[in-house]
Design a protein around this motif. Structure first.
Motif, mmCIF file in Angstrom:
data_model
loop_
_atom_site.group_PDB
_atom_site.id
_atom_site.type_symbol
_atom_site.label_atom_id
_atom_site.label_comp_id
_atom_site.label_asym_id
_atom_site.label_seq_id
_atom_site.Cartn_x
_atom_site.Cartn_y
_atom_site.Cartn_z
ATOM 1 N N SER A 180 2.819 5.315 -7.615
ATOM 2 C CA SER A 180 2.032 5.825 -8.181
ATOM 3 C C SER A 180 2.136 7.610 -8.772
ATOM 4 N N SER A 181 2.068 7.992 -7.392
ATOM 5 C CA SER A 181 1.410 9.484 -7.644
ATOM 6 C C SER A 181 3.080 10.009 -8.604
ATOM 7 N N GLY A 193 0.680 -1.191 -0.276
ATOM 8 C CA GLY A 193 -0.097 -0.323 -0.029
ATOM 9 C C GLY A 193 0.900 1.021 -0.320
ATOM 10 N N MET A 194 1.716 1.561 0.897
ATOM 11 C CA MET A 194 2.488 2.248 0.834
ATOM 12 C C MET A 194 3.579 3.059 -0.226
ATOM 13 N N TRP A 195 4.036 1.295 -0.568
ATOM 14 C CA TRP A 195 4.955 1.392 -2.287
ATOM 15 C C TRP A 195 4.087 2.022 -3.101
ATOM 16 N N HIS A 196 2.567 1.326 -3.491
ATOM 17 C CA HIS A 196 1.965 1.760 -4.034
ATOM 18 C C HIS A 196 1.787 3.428 -4.594
ATOM 19 N N ALA A 197 1.580 3.775 -3.383
ATOM 20 C CA ALA A 197 1.791 5.177 -2.726
ATOM 21 C C ALA A 197 2.245 6.233 -3.534
ATOM 22 N N GLN A 198 3.308 5.747 -3.297
ATOM 23 C CA GLN A 198 5.048 6.219 -3.196
ATOM 24 C C GLN A 198 4.928 6.482 -5.395
#
Length: 161
Positions: free
Chosen positions: A35-36, A28-33
């Protein structure tokens, strides 16, 4: 040659480094970083399932008299491959060794993104099953009420995520 914001971002290293490399437990944390960062650089088109390069050569059919014409290279193909390779490299650099070894065969960014998504989905299913088992078999035994409550709260939070 004028640079678009997306090319400038890549060629000057403006994509931010990912602070947490992807592991089994921090998707979740990796994806947020990631993808943004890709959205900010207007590069999300390279991770979509429909991403594919333009034709490598320009269509020259019907443009000459009966002569055989060598196909002309498509400059858009070269640009696409270069940008996609940079996105692919950015994604690879954001992975831990254990994840990288499972998805290293990807050759374009969309392929890598899909492999990461599939890997996360299978790990999520396994984690849900394990958490359900832990909830089912949990007992207070010798722990205090506070310790038992904390354990149960942790398991329910994990299920919710």
């Amino acid at each position: 040659m004028a640079q678009t914001p997306a090319t400038a971002a890549l060629s000057f290293g403006l994509l931010p480094m990912v602070t947490e490399k992807l592991t089994k437990g921090n998707y979740g944390m990796w994806h947020a970083q990631v993808s943004s960062a890709l959205k900010g650089a207007q590069l999300t088109g390279f991770i979509k399932p429909t991403a594919k390069p333009p034709p490598e050569f320009l269509d020259t059919a019907g443009k000459s008299d009966d002569k055989q014409v060598d196909p002309l290279p498509n400059p858009e193909y070269e640009k696409w491959v270069a940008k996609d390779s940079q996105v692919l490299s950015y994604l690879f650099s954001s992975l831990s060794k254990e994840i990288f070894s499972q998805v290293s065969s990807a050759s374009i960014a969309a392929e890598l993104w899909a492999a990461i998504q599939a890997l996360h989905a299978s790990q999520s299913r396994a984690r849900v099953i394990a958490t359900r088992m832990a909830l089912t078999t949990a007992s207070k035994e010798a722990s205090t009420v506070v310790e038992y409550f904390t354990k149960m709260k942790g398991l329910t939070d994990e299920m919710a995520s």
